[in-house]
Design an enzyme around this catalytic site. Structure first.
Site, PDB file in Angstrom:
ATOM      1  N   GLU A   1      -6.797  -7.670  -1.050  1.00 52.48           N
ATOM      2  CA  GLU A   1      -7.464  -7.540   0.258  1.00 52.48           C
ATOM      3  C   GLU A   1      -8.878  -7.020   0.040  1.00 52.48           C
ATOM      4  O   GLU A   1      -9.123  -6.244  -0.884  1.00 52.48           O
ATOM      5  CB  GLU A   1      -6.744  -6.529   1.169  1.00 52.48           C
ATOM      6  CG  GLU A   1      -5.383  -6.954   1.653  1.00 52.48           C
ATOM      7  CD  GLU A   1      -4.719  -5.908   2.565  1.00 52.48           C
ATOM      8  OE1 GLU A   1      -5.445  -5.186   3.284  1.00 52.48           O
ATOM      9  OE2 GLU A   1      -3.491  -5.821   2.530  1.00 52.48           O
TER      10      GLU A   1
ATOM     11  N   GLU B   1       0.798  -1.233   0.000  1.00 53.43           N
ATOM     12  CA  GLU B   1       0.000   0.000   0.000  1.00 53.43           C
ATOM     13  C   GLU B   1       0.826   1.277   0.000  1.00 53.43           C
ATOM     14  O   GLU B   1       0.393   2.301   0.518  1.00 53.43           O
ATOM     15  CB  GLU B   1      -0.965   0.016   1.182  1.00 53.43           C
ATOM     16  CG  GLU B   1      -2.062  -1.035   1.062  1.00 53.43           C
ATOM     17  CD  GLU B   1      -3.185  -0.842   2.061  1.00 53.43           C
ATOM     18  OE1 GLU B   1      -2.920  -0.303   3.136  1.00 53.43           O
ATOM     19  OE2 GLU B   1      -4.319  -1.236   1.748  1.00 53.43           O
TER      20      GLU B   1
HETATM   21  C1  GAL Z   1      -5.034  -2.695   4.638  1.00 56.94           C
HETATM   22  C2  GAL Z   1      -3.623  -3.128   5.013  1.00 56.94           C
HETATM   23  C3  GAL Z   1      -3.616  -4.273   5.982  1.00 56.94           C
HETATM   24  C4  GAL Z   1      -4.605  -4.061   7.069  1.00 56.94           C
HETATM   25  C5  GAL Z   1      -5.954  -3.899   6.445  1.00 56.94           C
HETATM   26  C6  GAL Z   1      -7.049  -3.796   7.460  1.00 56.94           C
HETATM   27  O1  GAL Z   1      -5.057  -1.392   4.238  1.00 56.94           O
HETATM   28  O2  GAL Z   1      -2.912  -3.484   3.872  1.00 56.94           O
HETATM   29  O3  GAL Z   1      -2.342  -4.458   6.512  1.00 56.94           O
HETATM   30  O4  GAL Z   1      -4.253  -2.942   7.788  1.00 56.94           O
HETATM   31  O5  GAL Z   1      -5.949  -2.724   5.684  1.00 56.94           O
HETATM   32  O6  GAL Z   1      -8.260  -3.839   6.799  1.00 56.94           O
END
Ligand code: GAL
Length: 767
Positions: free
Chosen positions: A430, A363
Site C-alpha cells: 500500500e 497491519e
Molecule cells: C492502511 C490500511 C488500509 C487503509 C489505508 C488507508 O493502513 O491497511 O486498510 O486503511 O491504510 O490509507
C-alpha cells in the site's frame, strides 16, 4: 446436479424464532444486501444487524444421493437450519461454506432458514477493534444446492508449473472401496490429455505429462481439468505458470515482471458487497484494461470467485489475504483466523492468477505463535506459492516468504534496506491512501498533487530493480466506519470514485498501458489556482511526444526528456514553456531577448508579481526602452502568453504523436457549454444463476469533452420496461460525475433508463 437457489428468499430485517414457518418478510434475490444504504453519510450500525432469511426448496429426495448446500458468501456469521434443525454455522463473511444437508431433507418442501449476524461485536476477524472499511451484511454471494450420487469428487488441487508435469490431487467423498476415476485436460473443445484410474483410495495424485501453453500476462491460457467418477463430474480451470518473489524482484514464468497494482475493496454504492457476477467481472476488466494494471490485492479478504475467475481470464495477478484489520483477538478469534487461511487456500488455489497468500492480519503486530501456524498451514496446503503478511512496521519478524510492506512515507518509497533484510523478497502493498485523500471535486492543485504522488511512487519502485512492485491504495473510494473517512464515512483514497468514474490520478496508471492515452494535470482556469499561479503542467500520455498549441499558435514539442519520472515506461511529460519562438516570430524580439523575457515571465508565473526581484524589474525597464514598449504593452505580452484573461488565447491544445502519427488530441479551455454523457457497463443484461446489474456512468462534459468538476447539479433517473433502478432516483453530480445501478427483474425483454433526457436502452435475456 447443481440447482441455483438465488430467487424467492424471504428476508426479515431482525432475527426471531418466528421466522421458522413464517410466510412473511420481504421477497428478495441473492446477492442480497441486508440494507440498501445511501451513497455516504450513514451510520454503520444500520447494516450491523442480526437478521434472518427463509427459503423453501422443493425436492424429490433420492436415498442414495448426497445433498450439499453451498453459500458463496454471507456477511458475517451465519447459522443454517433445515426444516427447523440446526445444520451448521460459518464464522467468516468472505469465504464460502458447504453443508451436507442430506440427513435433514424430506421429499417435498424443505425450509432453509439462515440467521445472519453482521454485528461489529462478533468475535471473529475482522472484528474486535476498529476496522477501516464498511463491512456490510447479508447473503451477498450466490447460494446453490448440489446433488451427488454415490462417490463424488470433493476437491481437486491442480499444480501446474512450467517444465513440470501437471499434478492433480483428487479427494473423493462418500467413497466405497473402489472407484473408476477419469481425468482429462481440456482446451476449449479439445481433450489434450486423458487418463483413467481404478482406485481403492479416496485420495489420488495424478501426474500428467502434457505439453501445455503457459499462462502469461498477455496470453493467459487457461485449461479445464475434468475429473469424472461414476456419475459425478467435477471441473476446474487452471493455468501453467510459476510465480516467484525473489530478492531480485518478481518472476512470472522465470521472467521479471514489475508488479503494478491497486488494492480493491469489493463494495459498490447502495448495495455494498451485494454485486452480482457481471459487476465482479467488470472490476477485473477495469483494473486490467482501463487502468492497465498487472495486479490487484484483494484487500483485506478473499473476494468473489467471479472476480478471481476474470483475473485468471485476463491475466491479472492476485494477492489475496485473510480477513482482518490490525487487530488480533483471543484464542477463539485466532482459531477462526486459521480456519480462514485454510478455507482461502483450498477455495482459491487453482486460480493461476493468485500468486501470493496473505497469511497475516493486515497491519497487525508480530505474533509469532499465530503466524508460525498460518505460514505452516499455507505451505502445507499449497507448496507452490509463497506467503506474505502485510505490515506497516519495519524490521518486524518475518515468518513469511515475502516482506509485504505498507509504505506510507511522505518522501515516497522508503529505502527497502531500511524496511527489511536486503536478502528477502520485498513488495510494497500500500501507499498514498490516507496520506492524501482526494475527492473528485477537490481543486486542481490538490488533484494534481494526488496524481503526482502516484507517479512518484511508481517511478521510485520502477527504479529499484529489487522491489517486486507496488500496490497503490486504492482502486475506488470506499465507505468506512466512524473512526475513518472524511466525516461522511467515505475514504476518498481511490483513483476512481465509488461508481468507478476515474479521477485524474487514474491517468498515471492508464498512461502506462498501450492503448493510446492522453490527459493533462492542469486547467487553463487561473481562477482555480491560488494566487492565479498555474504550477508545473504535466501531461499523462503513452505517446512519444506532444505538440502544444496555445490559442491556436504552435508553442513547441515536448518529450519525456525533461520528465522527473523517467523510470516509468511512459514518463509524464512536463510542459515548461508556453511561449516557444513566438516572441521572435510574432513580436519581433531578438532570440536572446526573447529568452530573457521567457525566463522573466516564468518567474512571475511561478512566484507571482510580488515574488520578482530587482533583476527582472530592470530587465523589463531595459526592454521597454530598447523596443519602445510601454509598461502596458509588456503587461499585454504577459497576458497574451501567460494569463490570457478572458481571452480565447488561453486555450491549450495538445497533440500526441508516435513518430509522425497523430494518435490523440486534447483541448483544454474555459467551459462555454456542457452536455450530459451517459454510458453503461453493458446493455445486454442476462439473467443466469440470478439477476444481472449494470453500472451506469454519468458525466457532465464541456465542449472539449473534459469533465466539469465543479458543476453543481442533480440528474433525475427513471426507467421504462423490464429494469429497475437501485438507489435514489435523483443523484447529484459529484466532481462532475455520478452513477447509478440498474437491475433486471426476472423478465426477458427491454428496458430504458432515462438520465434526464438521455436514454440508455437495455435488452434483457434469460438463459
Ligand atoms: C492502511 C490500511 C488500509 C487503509 C489505508 C488507508 O493502513 O491497511 O486498510 O486503511 O491504510 O490509507
Amino acid at each position: 446436479m447443481k440447482t441455483n437457489l438465488n430467487n424467492n428468499w424471504q428476508y426479515f430485517d431482525s432475527w426471531s424464532e418466528d421466522i421458522f414457518g413464517n410466510n412473511g418478510g420481504e421477497i428478495v434475490r441473492i446477492p442480497h444486501a441486508n440494507k440498501l444504504v445511501p451513497f455516504n453519510n450513514y451510520d454503520e450500525s444500520e447494516v450491523q444487524i442480526l437478521c434472518g432469511y427463509r427459503h423453501i426448496v422443493n425436492l424429490t429426495v433420492r436415498p442414495s444421493s448426497t445433498y450439499l448446500l453451498t453459500f458463496e458468501g454471507v456477511a458475517h456469521y451465519s447459522e443454517v437450519y433445515l426444516n427447523g434443525q440446526f445444520v451448521g454455522k460459518h464464522a467468516c463473511g468472505y469465504t464460502a461454506f458447504t453443508l451436507d444437508i442430506t440427513n435433514f431433507l424430506q421429499s417435498g418442501d424443505n425450509e432453509i432458514v439462515v440467521k445472519v449476524d453482521s454485528s461489529y461485536t462478533l468475535n471473529q476477524p475482522p472484528f474486535g477493534n476498529v476496522v477501516d472499511y464498511q463491512t456490510y451484511g447479508g447473503i451477498y454471494r450466490e447460494v446453490y444446492l448440489t446433488e451427488k450420487r454415490g462417490t463424488y469428487v470433493d476437491d481437486v488441487f491442480v499444480q501446474a508449473e512450467p517444465l513440470k508435469p501437471v499434478v492433480a490431487e483428487i479427494k473423493l467423498a462418500n467413497f466405497d472401496s473402489n472407484a473408476e476415476v477419469s481425468v482429462e485436460i481440456v482446451d476449449g473443445d479439445n481433450v489434450v490429455y486423458s487418463t483413467c484410474y481404478n482406485t481403492q483410495n479416496d485420495s489420488i495424485t495424478v501426474v500428467m505429462d502434457a505439453e501445455l501453453e503457459l499462462w502469461e500476462l498477455d496470453n493467459p491460457k487457461l485449461y479445464t481439468l475434468v475429473v469424472e467418477v461414476n456419475d459425478d463430474s467435477y471441473q476446474t480451470t487452471f493455468g501453467v505458470r510459476s510465480a516467484q518473489f525473489t530478492r531480485d524482484g518478481f518472476l512470472l514464468n522465470g521472467k521479471p515482471v514489475k508488479i503494478v497494482g491497486l488494492n480493491r475493496h469489493q463494495c459498490y454504492p447502495y448495495v455494498g458487497y451485494a454485486a452480482p457476477e457481471s459487476l465482479q467481472r467488470l472490476d477485473a476488466r477495469m483494473l486490467k484494461q482501463t487502468l492497465c494494471l498487472n495486479a490487484v490485492r484483494t484487500s483485506h479478504y478473499p473476494q468473489s470467485q467471479h472476480f478471481v475467475d476474470e483475473c485468471d481470464k485476463l491475466g491479472l495477478l492476485v494477492f489475496t489475504e485473510i480477513p482482518g484489520w490490525q487487530h488480533i483477538g483471543d484464542s477463539e478469534w485466532q482459531e477462526q483466523a486459521k480456519n480462514n487461511v485454510h478455507d482461502m487456500i483450498v477455495q482459491y488455489r487453482n486460480h493461476p492468477s493468485v500468486i501470493l497468500w496473505g497469511v497475516r492480519i493486515n497491519e497487525s503486530l508480530d505474533n509469532d505463535e499465530l503466524y508460525t501456524q498460518t505460514n505452516a498451514m499455507a505451505h502445507m496446503l499449497d507448496p507452490t506459492r509463497q506467503t506474505g503478511g502485510v505490515r506497516y512496521i519495519k524490521k518486524s519478524h518475518l515468518l513469511e516468504d515475502v516482506y509485504t510492506y505498507n509504505d506510507f512515507n511522505r518522501e515516497g518509497a522508503t529505502n527497502r534496506k531500511q524496511v527489511c533484510d536486503k536478502n528477502v523478497p520485498y513488495l510494497v502493498t500500500e501507499f498514498n491512501g490516507h496520506m492524501f485523500p482526494t475527492k473528485p471535486y477537490d481543486d486542481i492543485l490538490h488533484r494534481t498533487k494526488h496524481t503526482l504522488l502516484y507517479a512518484r511512487m511508481l517511478n521510485m519502485v520502477a527504479k529499484d530493480k529489487q522491489t517486486c512492485g507496488c500496490f497503490g491504495w486504492c482502486f475506488v473510494d470506499y465507505t468506512t466506519n466512524k473512526d475513518f473517512g472524511s466525516g461522511d464515512r467515505m475514504c476518498y483514497h481511490g483513483v476512481m470514485d465509488m461508481f468507478r468514474n476515474p479521477k485524474m490520478a487514474a491517468g498515471v496508471y492508464r498512461s502506462q498501458g498501450e492503448t493510446p492515452f492522453l490527459d493533462v494535470c492542469f486547467t487553463t482556469e487561473i481562477g482555480d489556482y491560488p494566487e492565479c499561479i498555474i504550477g508545473d503542467m504535466y501531461v499523462l500520455t503513452n505517446a512519444e511526444k506532444i505538440k502544444v498549441f496555445k490559442g491556436g499558435s504552435y508553442v513547441g514539442t515536448f518529450t519525456k526528456d525533461n520528465s522527473p519520472y523517467t523510470h516509468l515506461k511512459h514518463p509524464l511529460i512536463l510542459i515548461d514553456d508556453l511561449i516557444g519562438d513566438r516572441l521572435v516570430t510574432e513580436d519581433g524580439f531578438s532570440a536572446k531577448d526573447a529568452n530573457k523575457i521567457k525566463k522573466a515571465f516564468a518567474t512571475i508565473r511561478a512566484k507571482g508579481l510580488n515574488g520578482i526581484g530587482l533583476g527582472i524589474k530592470l530587465l523589463i525597464l531595459s526592454l521597454s526602452k530598447k523596443y519602445k514598449l510601454s509598461i502596458e504593452a509588456i503587461v499585454g505580452l504577459y497576458s497574451k502568453y501567460i494569463t490570457s484573461w478572458g481571452s480565447s488565447a488561453n486555450q491549450i491544445t495538445i497533440q500526441a504523436y508516435n513518430g509522425d502519427n497523430l494518435v490523440l488530441e486534447k483541448t483544454v479551455s474555459s467551459a462555454i457549454s456542457h452536455t450530459l454523457e451517459v454510458s453503461a457497463s453493458h446493455t445486454t443484461l442476462v439473467e443466469k444463476a440470478t439477476y444481472d446489474m449494470a453500472l451506469v456512468n454519468i458525466a457532465e462534459r464541456d465542449q472539449n469533452g473534459n469533465v466539469c468538476p465543479y458543476i453543481a447539479k442533480a440528474v433525475t433517473l427513471r426507467t421504462e420496461g423490464d429494469i429497475q433502478i437501485v438507489g435514489p432516483t435523483v443523484v447529484p453530480l459529484v466532481g462532475g460525475q455520478a452513477g447509478t445501478l440498474v437491475k433486471t427483474v426476472g423478465k426477458a425483454g427491454r428496458g430504458t433508463l432515462w438520465v434526464d433526457d438521455k436514454p440508455i436502452y437495455f435488452d434483457i435475456e434469460i438463459r
